[in-house]
Design a protein around this motif. Structure first.
Motif, short mmCIF file in Angstrom:
data_model
loop_
_atom_site.label_atom_id
_atom_site.label_comp_id
_atom_site.label_asym_id
_atom_site.label_seq_id
_atom_site.Cartn_x
_atom_site.Cartn_y
_atom_site.Cartn_z
N ALA A 174 30.47 35.84 45.25
CA ALA A 174 31.27 36.95 44.73
C ALA A 174 31.14 38.17 45.63
O ALA A 174 32.11 38.90 45.85
CB ALA A 174 30.83 37.29 43.31
N GLN A 175 29.95 38.41 46.16
CA GLN A 175 29.74 39.56 47.05
C GLN A 175 30.57 39.41 48.31
O GLN A 175 31.18 40.39 48.79
CB GLN A 175 28.27 39.70 47.40
CG GLN A 175 27.94 40.95 48.22
CD GLN A 175 28.23 42.23 47.47
OE1 GLN A 175 27.71 42.45 46.37
NE2 GLN A 175 29.06 43.11 48.05
N GLY B 111 28.58 28.28 39.27
CA GLY B 111 29.99 28.28 39.67
C GLY B 111 30.87 27.88 38.51
O GLY B 111 30.47 27.93 37.35
N ASN B 112 32.10 27.49 38.81
CA ASN B 112 33.04 27.05 37.77
C ASN B 112 33.96 25.98 38.36
O ASN B 112 33.82 25.60 39.52
CB ASN B 112 33.82 28.23 37.20
CG ASN B 112 34.54 29.02 38.27
OD1 ASN B 112 35.39 28.49 38.99
ND2 ASN B 112 34.20 30.31 38.40
N ALA C 15 32.59 34.25 39.65
CA ALA C 15 31.45 34.16 38.74
C ALA C 15 31.08 35.55 38.23
O ALA C 15 31.06 36.51 38.99
CB ALA C 15 30.26 33.52 39.46
N ASP C 16 30.80 35.66 36.94
CA ASP C 16 30.48 36.96 36.35
C ASP C 16 29.04 37.37 36.61
O ASP C 16 28.72 38.57 36.62
CB ASP C 16 30.72 36.92 34.83
CG ASP C 16 32.18 36.76 34.50
OD1 ASP C 16 33.02 37.38 35.18
OD2 ASP C 16 32.51 36.01 33.56
N TYR C 17 28.16 36.37 36.83
CA TYR C 17 26.75 36.68 37.01
C TYR C 17 26.18 35.92 38.21
O TYR C 17 26.68 34.86 38.58
CB TYR C 17 25.94 36.30 35.75
CG TYR C 17 26.26 37.17 34.56
CD1 TYR C 17 25.57 38.36 34.35
CD2 TYR C 17 27.26 36.80 33.66
CE1 TYR C 17 25.87 39.16 33.26
CE2 TYR C 17 27.56 37.60 32.57
CZ TYR C 17 26.87 38.79 32.38
OH TYR C 17 27.15 39.59 31.31
N THR D 295 27.88 40.31 38.85
CA THR D 295 28.46 40.31 40.20
C THR D 295 29.38 41.52 40.33
O THR D 295 29.81 42.10 39.32
CB THR D 295 29.27 39.03 40.44
OG1 THR D 295 30.27 38.90 39.41
CG2 THR D 295 28.38 37.80 40.44
N PRO D 296 29.71 41.94 41.53
CA PRO D 296 30.61 43.09 41.69
C PRO D 296 32.00 42.78 41.13
O PRO D 296 32.50 41.66 41.25
CB PRO D 296 30.65 43.29 43.21
CG PRO D 296 30.20 42.01 43.80
CD PRO D 296 29.24 41.41 42.84
N ASP D 297 32.60 43.76 40.49
CA ASP D 297 33.92 43.61 39.85
C ASP D 297 35.01 43.92 40.88
O ASP D 297 35.30 45.09 41.17
CB ASP D 297 34.02 44.55 38.65
CG ASP D 297 35.22 44.24 37.78
OD1 ASP D 297 36.27 43.86 38.34
OD2 ASP D 297 35.11 44.38 36.56
N ILE D 298 35.62 42.88 41.41
CA ILE D 298 36.59 43.06 42.50
C ILE D 298 37.85 43.75 42.01
O ILE D 298 38.33 44.70 42.64
CB ILE D 298 36.94 41.69 43.14
CG1 ILE D 298 35.66 41.02 43.66
CG2 ILE D 298 37.94 41.87 44.28
CD1 ILE D 298 35.87 39.60 44.15
N LEU D 299 38.41 43.27 40.90
CA LEU D 299 39.66 43.85 40.40
C LEU D 299 39.48 45.32 40.04
O LEU D 299 40.34 46.15 40.36
CB LEU D 299 40.15 43.06 39.18
CG LEU D 299 41.49 43.50 38.59
CD1 LEU D 299 42.61 43.34 39.61
CD2 LEU D 299 41.81 42.70 37.32
N LYS D 300 38.36 45.66 39.41
CA LYS D 300 38.12 47.06 39.04
C LYS D 300 38.02 47.94 40.28
O LYS D 300 38.56 49.05 40.31
CB LYS D 300 36.84 47.16 38.21
CG LYS D 300 36.56 48.58 37.72
CD LYS D 300 35.31 48.62 36.85
CE LYS D 300 35.04 50.04 36.36
NZ LYS D 300 33.82 50.11 35.52
N LYS D 301 37.32 47.46 41.31
CA LYS D 301 37.17 48.25 42.53
C LYS D 301 38.53 48.48 43.20
O LYS D 301 38.82 49.59 43.65
CB LYS D 301 36.23 47.53 43.50
CG LYS D 301 35.97 48.30 44.80
CD LYS D 301 35.32 49.64 44.53
CE LYS D 301 35.00 50.38 45.83
NZ LYS D 301 34.37 51.70 45.56
N LEU D 302 39.36 47.42 43.26
CA LEU D 302 40.67 47.60 43.89
C LEU D 302 41.54 48.53 43.05
O LEU D 302 42.36 49.29 43.60
CB LEU D 302 41.36 46.24 44.06
CG LEU D 302 40.66 45.22 44.96
CD1 LEU D 302 41.61 44.06 45.29
CD2 LEU D 302 40.14 45.85 46.25
#
Length: 398
Positions: free
Chosen positions: A252-253, A206-207, A276-278, A302-309
């Motif tokens: 992330a999923q 996490g972060n 999280a990126d991974y 992890t899935p790229d949320i911004l790219k998908k949107l």
């Protein structure tokens, strides 16, 4: 200006209570109907007789006077807005913890109207961690908190903690009554906080994201009349505001699935979460025991949320991303803007003091796909949220 508006003033025990005399006079003069509730301690600082004369309504202090009782439930339903000014450190603590030992607190707990508070206290009290925690709690309840001023204090010292001046309170009330419907009918999706990617039942990747920036954006947009959905990762302090639909997620999923599900129905999406990126390829069903000196975990993206949107975005939708960088900030932010098909990227830098994770402040630069670049100085995250929404307003109302 406030003709026909119903304003409930709550006064707690502070020397700053003297300012409410002028506030009451100006509100009634401008056409507002004013009712006043005081704590018993407030009577030591301002006369109920003076205030009742100016308001044209009895000032209420006690829950009952042996002959009748003050209907605190109806007071909170009667008002268009409740303004607690001054808000003392003591009353702040009681509001944050749900105490109910006087009429003002009973009214606040049963109020169905929006609530605004103007804190007033000495500088050391204002900067105490407990005060900060209590203010954060009130913000999470949807309470509007006016900024304190800097100047002479009752203790004889000078510093932060002065109650907002009468003119500032009037300005905030004007904003509430005449600008809160700017985004009525607009649907907004916001992501906030971190994501936790499980390693085993007790460990995760996490972060340090607190979610405060996303929460501040959610409150600012709700204050302007938008219908807000906040998809939030695990945060220490969650929002509890009836105007905001909070969708809690962990991974992330889960955040990806929620964002993709809500996005088709939104006018504006702001991806403020620190995803999280991974994530681990394999999650252990049991706690991993300490054995070898070295230990490795295989990770995958992890899935790229911004790219998908960005792929799903239609011409009438606005998509905003965040970029937290530590090197080549502008280059990476602009690259992200183009690669993700976003309309704006809000960049902040880990190299800036007071910005990034773990702070109540932030310093941002906003890049637009039209080539614009707008930089803002270090501000509270609440004020940063206001700046971001102000920047987006012309595009939301286009």
């Amino acid at each position: 200006m406030f003709q026909g508006k119903k304003i409930l003033l709550g006064i707690s025990g502070s020397i700053a209570a003297y300012k409410i005399i002028l506030l009451t006079r100006l509100l009634t003069k401008s056409g507002a109907e004013v009712k006043i509730v005081m704590t018993p301690a407030a009577r030591d600082f301002v006369s109920p007789l003076t205030l009742s004369t100016l308001a044209g309504n009895p000032v209420l202090v006690e829950l009952s006077d042996n002959a009748s009782w003050s209907n605190h439930v109806m007071l909170g339903r009667w008002a268009d807005i409740m303004v607690v000014a001054p808000l003392s450190c003591n009353t702040l603590a009681k509001m944050a913890t749900g105490q109910c030992d006087n009429l003002l607190l009973a009214t606040w707990l049963s109020a169905t109207c929006p609530v605004m508070v103007a804190p007033a206290m000495d500088e050391d009290m204002w900067h105490h961690p407990t005060t900060k925690d209590n203010l954060t709690k009130l913000e999470s309840f949807g309470v509007r908190i006016l900024q304190v001023g800097n100047g002479p204090l009752a203790s004889g010292l000078s510093g932060d903690g002065r109650m907002a001046e009468t003119e500032e309170i009037l300005k905030e009330l004007e904003h509430f009554f005449f600008h809160t419907q700017q985004l009525k009918g607009k649907k907004v999706l916001i992501t906030a906080g971190p994501t936790h990617e499980r390693i085993d039942p007790v460990r995760f990747i996490g972060n340090h994201s607190s979610g405060k920036m996303g929460q501040a954006l959610a409150l600012e947009l709700a204050n302007r009349g938008a219908e807000v959905t906040l998809v939030s990762g695990p945060v220490q302090q969650s929002l509890n505001d009836a105007r905001i639909e909070v969708v809690p997620v962990v991974s992330a999923q889960e955040m990806y699935d929620a964002a993709v599900a809500y996005f088709p129905f939104t006018d504006l999406a702001i991806m403020a979460a620190a995803v999280a990126d991974y994530m681990p390829v394999t999650v252990s069903a049991e706690k991993i025991k300490k054995q070898e000196a070295a230990f490795s975990i295989e990770l995958t993206r992890t899935p790229d949320i911004l790219k998908k949107l960005g792929e799903l975005k239609s011409a009438d939708q606005l998509l905003v991303g965040f970029a937290l960088e530590s090197t080549n900030e502008k280059e990476y932010a602009k690259g992200k803007l183009a690669a993700k098909n976003a309309d704006f990227i809000v960049m902040n830098s880990l190299r800036e003091a007071g910005a990034g994770f773990g702070h109540d402040t932030n310093k941002i630069t906003v890049f637009g796909k039209d080539g614009t670049e707008t930089a803002f100085p270090l501000k509270s995250k609440k004020d940063v949220a206001t700046d971001i929404v102000n920047l987006l307003m012309p595009h939301l109302n286009a």
